[in-house]
Design a protein around this motif. Structure first.
Motif, PDB file in Angstrom:
ATOM      1  N   GLY A  81       0.837  -1.193   0.000  1.00 11.79           N
ATOM      2  CA  GLY A  81       0.000   0.000   0.000  1.00 11.79           C
ATOM      3  C   GLY A  81       0.873   1.244   0.000  1.00 11.79           C
ATOM      4  O   GLY A  81       1.873   1.302   0.710  1.00 11.79           O
ATOM      5  N   ILE A  82       0.522   2.221  -0.817  1.00  9.76           N
ATOM      6  CA  ILE A  82       1.271   3.475  -0.894  1.00  9.76           C
ATOM      7  C   ILE A  82       0.271   4.627  -0.828  1.00  9.76           C
ATOM      8  O   ILE A  82      -0.692   4.667  -1.590  1.00  9.76           O
ATOM      9  CB  ILE A  82       2.088   3.578  -2.196  1.00  9.76           C
ATOM     10  CG1 ILE A  82       3.045   2.383  -2.322  1.00  9.76           C
ATOM     11  CG2 ILE A  82       2.865   4.890  -2.251  1.00  9.76           C
ATOM     12  CD1 ILE A  82       3.766   2.320  -3.658  1.00  9.76           C
ATOM     13  N   MET A  83       0.512   5.567   0.082  1.00 12.15           N
ATOM     14  CA  MET A  83      -0.346   6.737   0.221  1.00 12.15           C
ATOM     15  C   MET A  83       0.507   7.975   0.451  1.00 12.15           C
ATOM     16  O   MET A  83       1.577   7.884   1.053  1.00 12.15           O
ATOM     17  CB  MET A  83      -1.334   6.568   1.385  1.00 12.15           C
ATOM     18  CG  MET A  83      -2.360   5.460   1.195  1.00 12.15           C
ATOM     19  SD  MET A  83      -3.467   5.315   2.609  1.00 12.15           S
ATOM     20  CE  MET A  83      -4.587   4.029   2.021  1.00 12.15           C
ATOM     21  N   ALA A  84       0.009   9.110  -0.049  1.00 11.59           N
ATOM     22  CA  ALA A  84       0.707  10.381   0.146  1.00 11.59           C
ATOM     23  C   ALA A  84      -0.260  11.357   0.811  1.00 11.59           C
ATOM     24  O   ALA A  84      -1.453  11.396   0.486  1.00 11.59           O
ATOM     25  CB  ALA A  84       1.199  10.945  -1.186  1.00 11.59           C
ATOM     26  N   ALA A  93      -3.627  -1.117  -3.966  1.00  8.13           N
ATOM     27  CA  ALA A  93      -3.380  -2.040  -2.853  1.00  8.13           C
ATOM     28  C   ALA A  93      -3.674  -1.367  -1.522  1.00  8.13           C
ATOM     29  O   ALA A  93      -4.285  -1.968  -0.623  1.00  8.13           O
ATOM     30  CB  ALA A  93      -1.933  -2.532  -2.897  1.00  8.13           C
ATOM     31  N   GLY A  94      -3.253  -0.101  -1.376  1.00  4.69           N
ATOM     32  CA  GLY A  94      -3.488   0.617  -0.123  1.00  4.69           C
ATOM     33  C   GLY A  94      -4.971   0.803   0.142  1.00  4.69           C
ATOM     34  O   GLY A  94      -5.435   0.612   1.275  1.00  4.69           O
ATOM     35  N   SER A  95      -5.722   1.179  -0.892  1.00  5.54           N
ATOM     36  CA  SER A  95      -7.160   1.372  -0.717  1.00  5.54           C
ATOM     37  C   SER A  95      -7.843   0.061  -0.351  1.00  5.54           C
ATOM     38  O   SER A  95      -8.760   0.037   0.477  1.00  5.54           O
ATOM     39  CB  SER A  95      -7.762   1.953  -2.003  1.00  5.54           C
ATOM     40  OG  SER A  95      -7.263   3.249  -2.252  1.00  5.54           O
ATOM     41  N   THR A  96      -7.412  -1.018  -0.971  1.00  7.67           N
ATOM     42  CA  THR A  96      -8.001  -2.326  -0.663  1.00  7.67           C
ATOM     43  C   THR A  96      -7.736  -2.710   0.784  1.00  7.67           C
ATOM     44  O   THR A  96      -8.625  -3.213   1.480  1.00  7.67           O
ATOM     45  CB  THR A  96      -7.432  -3.392  -1.605  1.00  7.67           C
ATOM     46  OG1 THR A  96      -7.728  -3.044  -2.959  1.00  7.67           O
ATOM     47  CG2 THR A  96      -8.034  -4.755  -1.299  1.00  7.67           C
ATOM     48  N   VAL A 131     -10.959   8.377  -0.872  1.00  8.65           N
ATOM     49  CA  VAL A 131     -10.013   8.961   0.075  1.00  8.65           C
ATOM     50  C   VAL A 131      -9.381  10.247  -0.436  1.00  8.65           C
ATOM     51  O   VAL A 131      -8.995  11.114   0.359  1.00  8.65           O
ATOM     52  CB  VAL A 131      -8.905   7.949   0.440  1.00  8.65           C
ATOM     53  CG1 VAL A 131      -9.496   6.708   1.070  1.00  8.65           C
ATOM     54  CG2 VAL A 131      -8.047   7.583  -0.773  1.00  8.65           C
ATOM     55  N   LYS A 132      -9.270  10.413  -1.761  1.00  7.70           N
ATOM     56  CA  LYS A 132      -8.568  11.577  -2.305  1.00  7.70           C
ATOM     57  C   LYS A 132      -9.250  12.865  -1.879  1.00  7.70           C
ATOM     58  O   LYS A 132     -10.442  13.057  -2.067  1.00  7.70           O
ATOM     59  CB  LYS A 132      -8.518  11.499  -3.831  1.00  7.70           C
ATOM     60  CG  LYS A 132      -7.639  12.575  -4.453  1.00  7.70           C
ATOM     61  CD  LYS A 132      -7.529  12.394  -5.954  1.00  7.70           C
ATOM     62  CE  LYS A 132      -6.616  13.449  -6.567  1.00  7.70           C
ATOM     63  NZ  LYS A 132      -6.498  13.278  -8.042  1.00  7.70           N
ATOM     64  N   GLY A 133      -8.467  13.765  -1.275  1.00  3.77           N
ATOM     65  CA  GLY A 133      -8.988  15.051  -0.830  1.00  3.77           C
ATOM     66  C   GLY A 133      -9.592  15.024   0.557  1.00  3.77           C
ATOM     67  O   GLY A 133      -9.899  16.080   1.111  1.00  3.77           O
ATOM     68  N   PHE A 176       3.000   0.513   3.233  1.00  2.20           N
ATOM     69  CA  PHE A 176       2.643  -0.483   4.241  1.00  2.20           C
ATOM     70  C   PHE A 176       2.166  -1.755   3.558  1.00  2.20           C
ATOM     71  O   PHE A 176       1.749  -1.726   2.391  1.00  2.20           O
ATOM     72  CB  PHE A 176       1.552   0.060   5.174  1.00  2.20           C
ATOM     73  CG  PHE A 176       0.312   0.537   4.466  1.00  2.20           C
ATOM     74  CD1 PHE A 176      -0.792  -0.282   4.318  1.00  2.20           C
ATOM     75  CD2 PHE A 176       0.253   1.820   3.933  1.00  2.20           C
ATOM     76  CE1 PHE A 176      -1.927   0.151   3.657  1.00  2.20           C
ATOM     77  CE2 PHE A 176      -0.873   2.266   3.281  1.00  2.20           C
ATOM     78  CZ  PHE A 176      -1.974   1.430   3.144  1.00  2.20           C
ATOM     79  N   HIS A 177       2.266  -2.852   4.281  1.00  2.00           N
ATOM     80  CA  HIS A 177       1.717  -4.100   3.777  1.00  2.00           C
ATOM     81  C   HIS A 177       1.124  -4.903   4.916  1.00  2.00           C
ATOM     82  O   HIS A 177       1.524  -4.749   6.081  1.00  2.00           O
ATOM     83  CB  HIS A 177       2.751  -4.922   2.996  1.00  2.00           C
ATOM     84  CG  HIS A 177       4.015  -5.191   3.732  1.00  2.00           C
ATOM     85  ND1 HIS A 177       5.052  -4.299   3.778  1.00  2.00           N
ATOM     86  CD2 HIS A 177       4.409  -6.268   4.465  1.00  2.00           C
ATOM     87  CE1 HIS A 177       6.035  -4.801   4.498  1.00  2.00           C
ATOM     88  NE2 HIS A 177       5.677  -5.987   4.932  1.00  2.00           N
ATOM     89  N   ASP A 178       0.180  -5.717   4.557  1.00  2.00           N
ATOM     90  CA  ASP A 178      -0.579  -6.494   5.530  1.00  2.00           C
ATOM     91  C   ASP A 178       0.262  -7.667   6.008  1.00  2.00           C
ATOM     92  O   ASP A 178       0.651  -8.531   5.226  1.00  2.00           O
ATOM     93  CB  ASP A 178      -1.866  -6.994   4.869  1.00  2.00           C
ATOM     94  CG  ASP A 178      -2.830  -7.618   5.864  1.00  2.00           C
ATOM     95  OD1 ASP A 178      -2.396  -7.984   6.967  1.00  2.00           O
ATOM     96  OD2 ASP A 178      -4.023  -7.740   5.521  1.00  2.00           O
ATOM     97  N   VAL A 179       0.549  -7.668   7.317  1.00  2.00           N
ATOM     98  CA  VAL A 179       1.342  -8.764   7.902  1.00  2.00           C
ATOM     99  C   VAL A 179       0.497  -9.545   8.910  1.00  2.00           C
ATOM    100  O   VAL A 179       1.042 -10.203   9.802  1.00  2.00           O
ATOM    101  CB  VAL A 179       2.624  -8.217   8.570  1.00  2.00           C
ATOM    102  CG1 VAL A 179       3.548  -7.606   7.542  1.00  2.00           C
ATOM    103  CG2 VAL A 179       2.290  -7.204   9.662  1.00  2.00           C
TER     104      VAL A 179
END
Length: 448
Positions: A234-237, A259-262, A271-273, A332-335
Motif C-alpha cells: 500500500g502506498i499513500m501520500a 493495494a493501499g485502498s483495498t 479517500v482523495k482530498g 505499508f503491507h498487511d502482515v
C-alpha cells in the motif's frame, strides 16, 4: 480755389414753381423752367481735417480687423495642427499598442479565446490552433456550445456545456479556475487542457478563456498511477493541514494506490482530498497520527508494526513513513497472517512448555495436579477464570472438582453447587451435548 484756399461749392438749379407765377408771370415765366441757381461755397480745410481723421480711423479699424483676423487664422491653424499632430500621435500609439497586443496575443504559450455575450467565439490566438487542433478561422465561426466540440470530463464521460469554465464564468460573473477537460480530436486522440475563464467588463464582450496543454501531465499521472497500482504494498501520500499557529491538526489525502485502498477498505476516489482523522480517527487513538506528525516535523523516517483495530479493520501492518515536502508518504503491507502465524508458533511453544511443566510437576495428589493444570490452561488462553468438572455418562451429571483462584472474585454465587445435571446446565453444557469444543468470544451473561 478762391483766394488761394480750397472751397467745396454746391450749385442747385432754381425751378419756377406755381407760387412764383403770382409775381413773375408777366415776365413770361413758365412753371418748371430753370430761371437761375443757388450756390453755396464751404471752405474745405476743416472738412479735410475731419475727412483725414475718418480715413485714419477706418484704416486703423481695418488694420485692427486684419491683425486679429490673421492672428485668429494663425491661432486656429496652430490649434488644428496641434490636434492633427496629437491625433496622429494617438493613432500611432494606438497602432503600436494594437501591434503589441497582436504580438503578445499570438506569442502567448497558452491558448486564448474570447467569447462574446451571445456565446460566439470572436477571437483566438495561434497557440489555440495547436492545442485545439482547429484553425483560428474555423474557431471563430463556432459557438461555445457547438456540436463540433467533443469535450469529456477527467473520468472520460461527456462534459455538459453548463460545466464548461467559460459558461460558468459568464453565468456567475466570477473567475473560474482549474477546470480540467479533454478535447477529443479523433479515435483515442485526446488533448487534456486546464482552463481558466474570467468575465470581461466591456460591453459586447463575454468571457476571456485561457487554457494550457496538460496532456503530458495527465500521461505522467496515468503512468505513475499504473506503477503505484502495480505495487503489492500500500502506498499513500498526505499533505499537512495546519492551524493558524502552524501546528499540524490533520493530514489530507493526496493519493492512494489500489493495494493501499483495498487494505483499508476505501476506494481511491473516496479517500482523495479527504482528511485522515475524519475518515480514520483510529489513527489518533492508536498513536499513528503522532508518529506521522513527528516524521513531518523532524524529517526522520519511521518504521513500525501496528495492529490496527479501528474502523472495522482488524489487521496488522508493517509501516514505513518518510517526509515529502510538507507532508509524508507511507508504504505499508498487511502482515496479519505472518503475525498470526508467529503468535500461533509462540502459543504452541507455550503449550509444549506447559505440558512439560505439568508432566514434571510433583503433585501431592490428583486435585493438586488438576489445580496446577487448570492454572496453566488459564494462562495459555489468557482467561480469568476456569473450572474442572467430572462428567458421568451413566448419571449424566457434572461433579465440580476444582476452580481457579479468581472464580470467587468474579462469580456472584457465594456457594456454588458441587453437582449439576446435564439437562440443567446452560451454555457450558453444550460441549458435552454436542460432543465438540465450544468457543464463545461474545458471551452474554443473560444467556442461561
Amino acid at each position: 480755389d478762391m483766394n488761394g484756399k480750397k472751397f467745396m461749392r454746391l450749385i442747385s438749379p432754381l425751378y419756377v414753381e406755381e407760387s412764383c407765377m403770382k409775381c413773375h408771370s408777366f415776365q413770361g415765366y413758365k412753371t418748371g423752367e430753370i430761371r437761375g441757381g443757388i450756390s453755396v461755397a464751404v471752405p474745405l480745410d476743416s472738412l479735410q481735417i475731419i475727412s483725414d481723421q475718418k480715413k485714419l480711423f477706418v484704416i486703423l479699424r481695418y488694420l485692427y480687423m486684419w491683425f486679429f483676423g490673421i492672428g485668429g487664422i494663425i491661432f486656429t491653424w496652430v490649434n488644428i495642427h496641434r490636434q492633427i499632430t496629437k491625433r496622429s500621435h494617438s493613432e500611432e500609439a494606438l497602432h503600436i499598442s494594437l501591434e503589441k497586443y497582436r504580438v503578445l496575443f499570438n506569442s502567448f504559450p497558452i491558448g486564448v479565446s474570447v467569447m462574446d455575450a451571445n456565446g460566439n467565439l470572436s477571437e483566438a490566438n495561434s497557440e489555440s490552433e495547436r492545442i485545439l487542433g482547429v484553425s483560428v478561422k474555423e474557431h471563430t465561426q463556432r459557438k461555445i456550445d457547438s456540436a463540433e466540440w467533443k469535450i469529456i470530463r477527467p473520468d472520460g464521460t461527456p462534459m455538459p456545456v453548463d460545466e464548461y469554465a467559460s459558461v460558468r464564468a459568464a453565468k456567475i460573473q466570477q473567475l473560474v479556475e482549474n477546470v480540467e477537460m479533454g478535447i477529443v480530436k479523433g479515435h483515442q486522440d485526446i488533448t487534456w487542457i486546464n482552463v481558466h475563464a474570467a468575465p470581461v467588463p466591456i460591453e459586447g464582450y463575454g468571457v476571456l478563456i485561457t487554457y494550457h496543454d496538460i496532456t503530458w501531465r495527465k500521461q505522467a499521472e496515468e503512468l505513475l498511477k499504473g506503477v503505484l497500482d502495480s505495487s503489492l504494498s500500500g502506498i499513500m501520500a498526505f499533505r499537512s493541514v495546519r492551524d493558524g499557529a502552524g501546528n499540524i491538526i490533520d493530514f489530507e489525502w493526496l493519493l492512494s494506490n489500489r493495494a493501499g485502498s483495498t487494505m483499508v477498505g476505501r476506494s481511491q476516489d473516496e479517500v482523495k482530498g479527504c482528511r485522515l482523522l475524519e475518515l480514520m480517527p483510529g489513527n489518533r487513538t492508536s498513536g499513528l497520527f503522532d508518529r506521522y506528525v513527528q516524521v513531518v516535523e523532524t524529517g526522520e523516517p519511521a518504521q513500525l508494526e501496528e495492529y490496527y483495530k479501528y474502523e472495522n479493520l482488524d489487521k496488522a501492518f508493517s509501516i514505513s513513513a518518510v517526509r515529502l515536502l510538507d507532508g509524508f508518504v507511507v508504504t505499508f503491507h498487511d502482515v496479519t497472517e505472518r503475525r498470526r502465524s508467529e503468535e500461533y508458533l509462540k502459543l504452541n511453544e507455550a503449550r509444549l512448555e506447559s505440558l512439560l511443566k505439568i508432566a514434571q510437576y510433583r503433585a501431592e495428589n490428583q486435585k493438586d495436579l488438576l489445580n496446577y493444570a487448570l492454572d496453566e490452561a488459564i494462562r495459555l488462553s489468557n482467561s480469568k477464570i476456569g473450572y474442572i468438572y467430572y462428567y458421568s455418562e451413566e448419571r449424566k451429571e457434572f461433579t465440580l472438582n476444582t476452580w481457579s483462584k479468581e472464580v470467587m472474585n468474579e462469580c456472584a454465587i457465594t456457594n456454588p453447587e458441587q453437582l449439576y445435571h446435564l439437562d440443567k446446565t446452560g451454555l457450558w453444557g453444550e460441549a458435552v451435548r454436542q460432543r465438540i469444543p465450544i468457543i464463545i468470544n461474545d458471551f452474554d451473561p443473560r444467556i442461561p
